[in-house]
Design a protein around this motif. Structure first.
Motif, short mmCIF file in Angstrom:
data_model
loop_
_atom_site.label_atom_id
_atom_site.label_comp_id
_atom_site.label_asym_id
_atom_site.label_seq_id
_atom_site.Cartn_x
_atom_site.Cartn_y
_atom_site.Cartn_z
N TRP A 168 46.32 51.15 29.48
CA TRP A 168 47.38 50.14 29.57
C TRP A 168 46.85 48.76 29.20
O TRP A 168 47.55 47.97 28.56
CB TRP A 168 47.98 50.11 30.97
N PHE A 169 45.59 48.49 29.59
CA PHE A 169 45.02 47.19 29.23
C PHE A 169 44.85 47.07 27.71
O PHE A 169 45.08 46.00 27.14
CB PHE A 169 43.67 46.99 29.92
N LEU A 170 44.46 48.16 27.07
CA LEU A 170 44.34 48.16 25.61
C LEU A 170 45.69 47.84 24.97
O LEU A 170 45.78 47.09 23.99
CB LEU A 170 43.82 49.52 25.13
N LEU B 231 52.57 40.82 32.17
CA LEU B 231 52.13 42.21 32.08
C LEU B 231 50.70 42.38 32.57
O LEU B 231 50.38 43.33 33.29
CB LEU B 231 52.23 42.69 30.62
N LEU B 232 49.84 41.47 32.15
CA LEU B 232 48.43 41.52 32.56
C LEU B 232 48.31 41.43 34.09
O LEU B 232 47.56 42.18 34.71
CB LEU B 232 47.65 40.39 31.90
N ALA B 233 49.08 40.52 34.67
CA ALA B 233 49.05 40.36 36.13
C ALA B 233 49.55 41.62 36.83
O ALA B 233 49.00 42.02 37.86
CB ALA B 233 49.90 39.16 36.54
N VAL B 234 50.59 42.24 36.29
CA VAL B 234 51.14 43.47 36.88
C VAL B 234 50.09 44.58 36.86
O VAL B 234 49.85 45.25 37.88
CB VAL B 234 52.41 43.92 36.12
N VAL B 235 49.44 44.77 35.71
CA VAL B 235 48.43 45.83 35.58
C VAL B 235 47.25 45.57 36.51
O VAL B 235 46.76 46.48 37.19
CB VAL B 235 47.95 45.94 34.11
N MET B 236 46.80 44.31 36.58
CA MET B 236 45.67 43.98 37.45
C MET B 236 46.03 44.17 38.92
O MET B 236 45.19 44.58 39.73
CB MET B 236 45.22 42.54 37.19
N GLY C 285 43.79 40.77 40.18
CA GLY C 285 44.81 39.94 39.56
C GLY C 285 45.67 39.25 40.60
O GLY C 285 45.50 39.40 41.80
N GLU C 286 46.59 38.45 40.13
CA GLU C 286 47.53 37.75 41.01
C GLU C 286 48.38 38.78 41.75
O GLU C 286 49.00 39.63 41.15
CB GLU C 286 48.42 36.85 40.15
N THR C 287 48.38 38.71 43.08
CA THR C 287 49.08 39.73 43.85
C THR C 287 50.58 39.50 43.89
O THR C 287 51.34 40.45 44.03
CB THR C 287 48.53 39.76 45.29
N SER C 288 51.00 38.27 43.80
CA SER C 288 52.42 37.97 43.89
C SER C 288 53.02 37.77 42.49
O SER C 288 52.76 36.77 41.84
CB SER C 288 52.65 36.72 44.73
#
Length: 395
Positions: free
Chosen positions: A114-116, A160-165, A172-175
């Motif tokens: 997903w990160f790719l 998207l990056l925050a969601v995946v992390m 990543g950012e939790t909220s």
């Protein structure tokens, strides 16, 4: 004096390479990008990507996007918000899914796959802006759509990056609500600030009895907007672009434009173009050559089709849709930053980092000639249609 030598080589090579590129019928920016590869560790190894080069390149890309904002037709941008949304969404969904598929094919874990996909979803419009400026296409309907889509793309990819992390617990950012809230705060403040504060600041500081007060004030606003954007999790280039649009609505637009271009193009922008090539290193890539080729091809095709399909569904003809899709191909510094973030957080395996960086650079190198080809075909088609219409009218 080592840095002075680096600067000397960068300025000499970019100007000569840019000139040769134009002579060969390609955009000047392509030659400048190749100059970075030649000067860097991949070929000659004469220039290293040290902290000073990095900082100057950051200023260069901010000034490039600031100039793009100054030259943007705001009415044209407003009129094309619907196709911009469609192009951004189409240019994210297809690369995201196909990037995950590439990860699956090469044995990546689910979170790495997903990160790719997120890396392939990124768009850096800075290279595209330079090509469009060279072809005098920045304020066309296609150019405005590309700019609008790139701004939205930046927001969506960061979310998207925050969601995946968050899902995979990678720090990543939790909220998600807080993340989206920050983006909304940026746009609200940027719009209100551009509307009310920027004209006031220009009127107060520009008349000061000091050397170059107008351009200095404009740069303060540019860097202030960029810093504010970065603080709220946006790319600094979006802030610089917004600052350019804001100043373009004032009576100081032409003075600022006339003063900032020599500063940008004489030193900072060439360093930015070269810095992209300095990231290329072919060490250990031979074993992953198939991965690099597949990833690069997927990166090119998915943006071209995804963005182009979004444009086609919102009223553009096939040629224009193709031109818009080609304008979304370049991943540039945005994807490089995301890749570095993935490496630090464990979303991208160390052994694949160099190969991913090379694929990003290759898409950035491919973008100028593809963009010029698509827009040239469009112009030739338009000329042919006009000639045909005149001929029909005469008969």
């Amino acid at each position: 004096m080592q840095f002075i030598l680096y600067l000397l080589l960068i300025l000499l090579f970019t100007k000569v390479a840019g000139h040769l590129s134009v002579k060969l019928g390609q955009p000047a920016v392509l030659g400048k990008l190749i100059a970075g590869i030649v000067l860097g560790p991949a070929v000659l190894g004469w220039v290293q990507n040290d902290s000073l080069i990095h900082d100057m390149s950051e200023i260069g890309v901010l000034l490039l996007m600031f100039i793009a904002g100054l030259e943007t037709d705001l009415d044209q941008l407003r009129r094309n918000w619907k196709p911009a949304v469609a192009v951004a969404v189409g240019g994210i969904i297809l690369p995201l899914i196909c990037g995950f598929g590439v990860g699956e094919a090469f044995g990546f874990s689910v979170h790495e796959g997903w990160f790719l996909g997120i890396i392939l979803s990124a768009t850096s419009v800075s290279i595209t802006v330079q090509v469009l400026k060279d072809m005098n296409k920045l304020n066309t309907r296609e150019g405005s759509t590309i700019l609008g889509a790139a701004v939205l793309d930046d927001v969506l990819v960061v979310v998207l990056l925050a969601v995946v992390m968050s899902i995979f617990g990678m720090g990543g950012e939790t909220s998600l609500g807080l993340l989206v809230g920050k983006k909304l705060v940026f746009f609200v403040v940027a719009i209100l600030g551009g509307w009310f504060v920027v004209p006031w600041v220009m009127k107060i500081l520009a008349p000061l009895k000091v050397t170059e007060a107008v351009i200095t004030t404009a740069l303060i606003i540019c860097f202030g907007f960029a810093y504010f954007a970065d603080t709220l999790g946006m790319a600094g280039i979006i802030g610089a672009f917004a600052a350019g649009i804001a100043i373009a609505q004032t009576s100081f637009k032409h003075v600022v434009e006339e003063k900032v271009e020599p500063i940008a193009y004489s030193i900072f922008v060439p360093v930015f173009f070269v810095s992209i090539g300095l990231n290329v290193s072919f060490e250990g890539v031979g074993q992953q050559l198939g991965f690099v080729v597949v990833l690069t091809l997927i990166a090119l095709v998915t943006k071209l089709i995804g963005g182009g399909l979004g444009a086609r569904l919102t009223g553009f003809d096939n040629r224009s849709a193709l031109a818009i899709g080609s304008g979304m191909i370049s991943r540039g510094e945005v994807a490089l930053i995301i890749a570095a973030t993935g490496l630090q957080s464990g979303l991208l395996a160390q052994q694949y980092f160099t190969s991913v960086i090379i694929a990003i650079i290759l898409t950035t190198l491919a973008s100028p000639p593809i963009l010029k080809l698509c827009f040239s075909d469009k112009r030739e088609t338009s000329a042919h249609d006009t000639e045909k219409k005149v001929s029909t009218d005469k008969s």
